[in-house]
Design a protein around this motif. Structure first.
Motif, mmCIF file in Angstrom:
data_model
loop_
_atom_site.group_PDB
_atom_site.id
_atom_site.type_symbol
_atom_site.label_atom_id
_atom_site.label_comp_id
_atom_site.label_asym_id
_atom_site.label_seq_id
_atom_site.Cartn_x
_atom_site.Cartn_y
_atom_site.Cartn_z
ATOM 1 N N ALA A 55 37.609 29.727 30.039
ATOM 2 C CA ALA A 55 38.094 28.610 29.769
ATOM 3 C C ALA A 55 38.403 27.978 28.091
ATOM 4 O O ALA A 55 39.707 27.593 28.197
ATOM 5 N N ARG A 56 37.721 28.625 26.881
ATOM 6 C CA ARG A 56 37.919 28.436 25.688
ATOM 7 C C ARG A 56 39.230 28.837 25.580
ATOM 8 O O ARG A 56 39.984 28.459 24.521
ATOM 9 N N LEU A 57 39.528 30.092 25.934
ATOM 10 C CA LEU A 57 40.721 30.727 25.466
ATOM 11 C C LEU A 57 41.698 30.029 26.541
ATOM 12 O O LEU A 57 42.641 30.045 25.456
ATOM 13 N N LEU A 58 41.464 28.829 27.051
ATOM 14 C CA LEU A 58 42.503 28.034 27.667
ATOM 15 C C LEU A 58 42.919 26.789 27.172
ATOM 16 O O LEU A 58 44.114 25.841 26.791
ATOM 17 N N GLY A 59 41.698 26.807 26.019
ATOM 18 C CA GLY A 59 41.259 25.607 25.386
ATOM 19 C C GLY A 59 40.798 24.091 25.446
ATOM 20 O O GLY A 59 41.283 22.898 25.544
ATOM 21 N N PHE A 60 40.131 24.363 27.433
ATOM 22 C CA PHE A 60 38.932 23.730 28.000
ATOM 23 C C PHE A 60 37.872 24.149 27.213
ATOM 24 O O PHE A 60 37.703 25.103 27.422
ATOM 25 N N GLU A 61 36.856 23.664 27.683
ATOM 26 C CA GLU A 61 35.169 23.303 27.551
ATOM 27 C C GLU A 61 35.230 23.878 29.258
ATOM 28 O O GLU A 61 35.556 23.814 30.539
ATOM 29 N N PRO A 62 33.966 24.484 29.371
ATOM 30 C CA PRO A 62 33.929 25.328 30.778
ATOM 31 C C PRO A 62 33.911 24.051 32.338
ATOM 32 O O PRO A 62 34.292 24.567 32.802
ATOM 33 N N ALA A 63 33.233 23.357 31.357
ATOM 34 C CA ALA A 63 33.126 21.877 32.531
ATOM 35 C C ALA A 63 34.341 21.684 32.624
ATOM 36 O O ALA A 63 34.344 20.401 34.279
ATOM 37 N N GLU A 64 34.821 22.245 32.169
ATOM 38 C CA GLU A 64 36.949 21.209 32.709
ATOM 39 C C GLU A 64 36.864 21.877 33.391
ATOM 40 O O GLU A 64 38.464 21.687 34.036
ATOM 41 N N THR A 65 36.850 23.261 34.323
ATOM 42 C CA THR A 65 37.682 23.981 34.490
ATOM 43 C C THR A 65 37.322 23.968 36.684
ATOM 44 O O THR A 65 36.025 23.265 36.429
ATOM 45 N N ILE A 66 37.517 24.227 37.113
ATOM 46 C CA ILE A 66 37.471 24.742 38.833
ATOM 47 C C ILE A 66 36.616 26.083 39.035
ATOM 48 O O ILE A 66 38.171 26.864 37.902
ATOM 49 N N VAL A 67 35.833 26.911 38.709
ATOM 50 C CA VAL A 67 35.860 27.709 39.046
ATOM 51 C C VAL A 67 36.397 28.523 40.487
ATOM 52 O O VAL A 67 35.390 28.298 41.722
ATOM 53 N N PHE A 68 37.003 29.373 41.028
ATOM 54 C CA PHE A 68 37.347 29.683 42.384
ATOM 55 C C PHE A 68 36.765 31.109 42.675
ATOM 56 O O PHE A 68 37.119 32.491 42.575
ATOM 57 N N GLU A 69 35.323 31.061 43.549
ATOM 58 C CA GLU A 69 34.782 32.176 43.965
ATOM 59 C C GLU A 69 34.433 32.815 45.117
ATOM 60 O O GLU A 69 34.754 32.395 46.273
ATOM 61 N N ASP A 70 34.130 33.464 45.665
ATOM 62 C CA ASP A 70 34.043 34.230 46.646
ATOM 63 C C ASP A 70 31.925 34.325 47.349
ATOM 64 O O ASP A 70 32.274 35.038 48.148
ATOM 65 N N ALA A 71 32.086 35.507 46.336
ATOM 66 C CA ALA A 71 30.713 36.256 46.343
ATOM 67 C C ALA A 71 29.274 34.982 45.364
ATOM 68 O O ALA A 71 29.784 34.211 44.441
ATOM 69 N N PRO A 72 27.920 35.889 45.942
ATOM 70 C CA PRO A 72 27.015 34.336 45.341
ATOM 71 C C PRO A 72 26.845 34.703 43.859
ATOM 72 O O PRO A 72 26.587 33.714 42.906
ATOM 73 N N ALA A 73 26.993 35.812 43.521
ATOM 74 C CA ALA A 73 26.854 36.318 41.717
ATOM 75 C C ALA A 73 28.190 35.267 41.120
ATOM 76 O O ALA A 73 28.019 35.573 40.141
ATOM 77 N N GLY A 74 29.058 35.346 42.122
ATOM 78 C CA GLY A 74 30.492 34.601 40.910
ATOM 79 C C GLY A 74 30.169 33.151 41.512
ATOM 80 O O GLY A 74 30.391 32.641 39.840
ATOM 81 N N LEU A 75 30.035 32.715 42.227
ATOM 82 C CA LEU A 75 29.784 31.195 42.470
ATOM 83 C C LEU A 75 28.390 30.276 41.443
ATOM 84 O O LEU A 75 28.465 29.758 40.956
ATOM 85 N N LEU A 76 27.189 31.440 41.170
ATOM 86 C CA LEU A 76 26.497 31.255 39.949
ATOM 87 C C LEU A 76 26.669 31.472 38.845
ATOM 88 O O LEU A 76 26.377 30.495 37.937
ATOM 89 N N ALA A 77 27.929 32.009 38.127
ATOM 90 C CA ALA A 77 28.312 32.373 36.885
ATOM 91 C C ALA A 77 29.156 31.237 36.498
ATOM 92 O O ALA A 77 28.646 30.335 35.266
#
Length: 221
Positions: A152-174
Motif C-alpha cells: 500500500a505504501r509503495l503505491l502511495g497510500f495507507e493500508p486503510a485506503e486499500t481493498i485486499v483480495f484474498e482466498d485463505a484465512p491467513a491472507g484475509l487476517l493479514a
C-alpha cells in the motif's frame, strides 16, 4: 456475504494475493506437498490445510521433523514448484478485470518467492503490476500485515485506503491486520465458511471505475 449488485466498495488501491486469488495452482501445491508429507511421514491433509496462504519456509519450519534442515527443504520444495506449471489457470474474468485497472493503483502480495511468482503469473497469463511483494520482501509472512502494508505504501497510500483480495484465512487476517478492507474469493474456502466476509466467486461480473480519486469496485446492478 456474497457481494451483491449495487453494493460498491471504495478504495484508493487494490491489493491481490496470487494463489487462489488471481490463479488456481491447487494441483501443483498438492502434488509437491503430498510428496514431501509422504517422505517425512506427515499427514498431508493437516499439512495442506496449514499451508494455505503461508510462505513455504513458514510451513516447512512448522512441520519439519527434528534433524531435518528446514531451509534446505523449503528451497527444494520451491524448486519443485517452479518446475511444475501443469494445471495453472487464471480465475475466470481476472485478466480483463486487472487490465481495466490503472497500473499504478494495484499490486500483488504473495507468500511465494519472486521466482515462483513470476513463473505462475506468466503461466496463467496474468498481467504484471509495477509492484509485486513476495516472500523475500518481508520479515514475517501472512497473517502478519507487513506485506500488505508495504505494498500500500509503495503505491502511495495507507493500508486503510486499500481493498485486499484474498482466498485463505491467513491472507484475509493479514489484510484486516493491516487495516484494509477485505474481499474474499470463494476458491479455497466454501461460501458457508465465509460468514462475515464480503466475497465473490470470480471476476466475471465485477467492475472497477475511477470516481473522485477513488476506485469504485462492485457488480453493476
Amino acid at each position: 456475504m456474497r457481494l451483491e449488485p449495487g453494493n460498491n466498495l471504495r478504495a484508493k488501491a487494490l491489493l491481490f494475493d496470487m494463489d487462489g486469488t488471481l490463479l488456481i495452482s491447487k494441483a501443483v501445491i498438492e502434488r509437491v506437498y503430498r510428496r514431501w508429507a509422504a517422505l517425512h511421514g506427515l499427514d498431508p491433509e493437516v499439512l495442506l490445510a496449514a499451508s494455505h496462504g503461508c510462505r513455504t519456509i513458514d510451513t516447512v519450519t512448522r512441520f519439519c521433523p527434528p534433524g531435518v534442515d528446514a531451509v534446505s527443504e523449503a528451497e527444494r520444495l520451491a524448486r519443485e514448484e517452479r518446475e511444475d506449471v501443469a494445471g495453472i489457470v487464471p480465475i475466470e474474468g481476472v485478466v480483463e478485470f486487472l487490465r481495466s485497472l490503472p497500473r499504478e493503483r494495484w499490486a500483488v502480495v504473495t507468500s511465494a518467492d519472486r521466482g515462483l511468482a513470476d513463473v505462475r503469473l506468466q503461466a496463467a497469463g496474468i498481467p504484471l503490476p509495477d509492484i509485486i511483494i513476495t516472500a523475500e520482501d518481508v520479515s514475517a509472512g501472512k497473517p502478519d500485515p507487513e506485506g500488505y502494508a508495504k505494498a500500500a505504501r509503495l503505491l502511495g497510500f495507507e493500508p486503510a485506503e486499500t481493498i485486499v483480495f484474498e482466498d485463505a484465512p491467513a491472507g484475509l487476517l493479514a489484510g484486516r491486520n493491516a487495516g484494509a478492507r477485505t474481499l474474499a474469493l470463494a476458491t479455497t474456502l466454501r461460501p458457508d465458511e465465509l460468514a462475515g466476509e464480503d466475497w465473490i466467486s470470480d471476476y466475471r461480473a465485477i467492475r472497477a471505475r475511477e470516481e473522485g480519486g477513488d476506485l469504485v469496485v462492485g457488480i453493476p446492478g
